[in-house]
Design an enzyme around this catalytic site. Sequence first.
Site, PDB file in Angstrom:
ATOM      1  N   ASP A 138      -5.436  -0.236   4.306  1.00 15.16           N
ATOM      2  CA  ASP A 138      -3.994  -0.397   4.495  1.00 15.16           C
ATOM      3  C   ASP A 138      -3.433  -1.149   3.292  1.00 15.16           C
ATOM      4  OD1 ASP A 138      -1.386  -0.501   5.677  1.00 15.16           O
ATOM      5  OD2 ASP A 138      -2.320  -0.455   7.650  1.00 15.16           O
ATOM      6  N   GLY A 167      -4.598  -0.573  -0.406  1.00 10.76           N
ATOM      7  CA  GLY A 167      -3.898   0.438  -1.182  1.00 10.76           C
ATOM      8  C   GLY A 167      -2.907   1.177  -0.314  1.00 10.76           C
ATOM      9  N   PHE A 200      -1.640   4.912   1.178  1.00 12.51           N
ATOM     10  CA  PHE A 200      -2.109   6.284   1.416  1.00 12.51           C
ATOM     11  C   PHE A 200      -1.283   7.312   0.654  1.00 12.51           C
ATOM     12  CE2 PHE A 200      -0.168   5.195   5.780  1.00 12.51           C
ATOM     13  CZ  PHE A 200       1.133   5.506   5.398  1.00 12.51           C
ATOM     14  N   HIS A 209       3.477  11.034  12.231  1.00 14.12           N
ATOM     15  CA  HIS A 209       4.788  11.174  12.889  1.00 14.12           C
ATOM     16  C   HIS A 209       5.846  10.257  12.290  1.00 14.12           C
ATOM     17  CE1 HIS A 209       4.727   7.803  16.204  1.00 14.12           C
ATOM     18  NE2 HIS A 209       4.275   7.350  15.043  1.00 14.12           N
TER      19      HIS A 209
END
Length: 364
Positions: free
Chosen positions: A228, A254, A256, A274
Site C-alpha cells: 500500500d 508504493g 498500484f 469499484h
Amino acid sequence: MASDRPSMPPQALIRAVELARNGLAFAYRKLVPGRIALMELMAAGWLTQAIHAAAELGIADALADGPRSGADLARTIGADEDALHRLLRLLIAHGIFTRRRDGKYALTSMAEALVRDGDVSLRDAALFFGSPTHRAHWSQLVDAVRTGKPVGVVVHGMSFFEQMQSDRELAMLFDNAMTSIGTLSLAPLVAAYDFGRFDTVVDVGAGEGTMLIEILRRAPQSSGILFDLPDVADAAASKVADAGLVERCAIERGSFFDGVPPGGDAYILKHILHDWPDEDAGRILANVRAAMKPDARLLIIELVLPEHHRPHPGKLIDLEMLVNTGGRERTAAEYRTFLARFGFTLKRVIPTASPDNILEVEVS
C-alpha cells in the site's frame, strides 16, 4: 497445507432468510398505499442522522458498563434529557438501544456495534456516513446522474481522494469506517475460500492489513506481502507486528498505479476496483497482470451486482461510488468483459455468507 477455515451458517439458509425478508418487505409495500410506502423510504435518511447523533454523542460508550437512567445518561454525555429521550425513542423503535421496565436505557446487539472499542465497531462508519461532508456529496446526486461524474470537484474543488489527502481528520475517519465495514465480511470470506493453497499471497491496497493478517493466521504455511501507500503501509506494519507475523509478512510501499510486487502466487484486490473509473481500474489491472506469474491467481473481492430487481447492498454502494469516486459496482458478466480487456479470464464467482463475492481470475 490447507488453511483452517472457520465454520459459517450454510449459505442456502442465509439466502433463504434474505429472500423471506425481501418478500415480506415487498408484500408490505404492496399492501399499504404507495404514497405511504414511499414516505417511509424517504424518511430513512433521518434515521441515518439519528444513528450518527448517537455515535457522535457517545451514547453506546456511556452504556457499555451497564444501564443508566435518562438523567444520568444525559449528564454523562452532556445532552438535554428531554431531547435525548426523543432521540432514543426513535432508535429504540428500530432495535437500536432499549429501555427497561425500570426506565433505564441499555444496549442491544445493534447498539453494541456503536461502542468505540467494540469487537467490531461501526461507530466510525456511522460518523462518516452521517457527516456533513457525506451529506454534501449526496445532496449533489442529481448532478452526478446528469453528468455521470463524481461531485467532489463541484463541491470541494478536488476529487474525493485528493480531499482525503488534504483533510487528514476526515481521511482517518474514512479509513476507520472502511476498516470496520471490511471486518464484517472477514469471517465469511476466509470460510468460503482456501487461501492456504498459495505459498505467497500479495494483498494489493491492503490498508491496515486486516484481511491478509487473518489469511496468514489461518494458513500457517503461507507467507504474505502487504502492499500500500507508504503512510498506510507504515501504519499496517505495527498491526502485522502485533499479530506476530513479521517473519511471514513483508511490507512493501508504493502505488498500484505505478506497479505491484512481482512473484506472488495469489493477488488480492479487496474493494479496490469499484473505487475507480474504468480507465484507472484498468491501470491497476494492467499492473497486476504484469506482476503475475502465468499460473498465479487474481482474487477480486467485491459486491457483485445481481441481475434481479430485489434490494441488494451493492445497488446502494454503486451510487455511493458514482457520487464520491466515479467508480462502480459490476455484474459478473460486466466483470468478465472488463477483465478480458486486460488479459484475464474470470474462472468462477464464489459467493460468501456476506454480500461480498470472490472472483477467481486467471491470466488468459
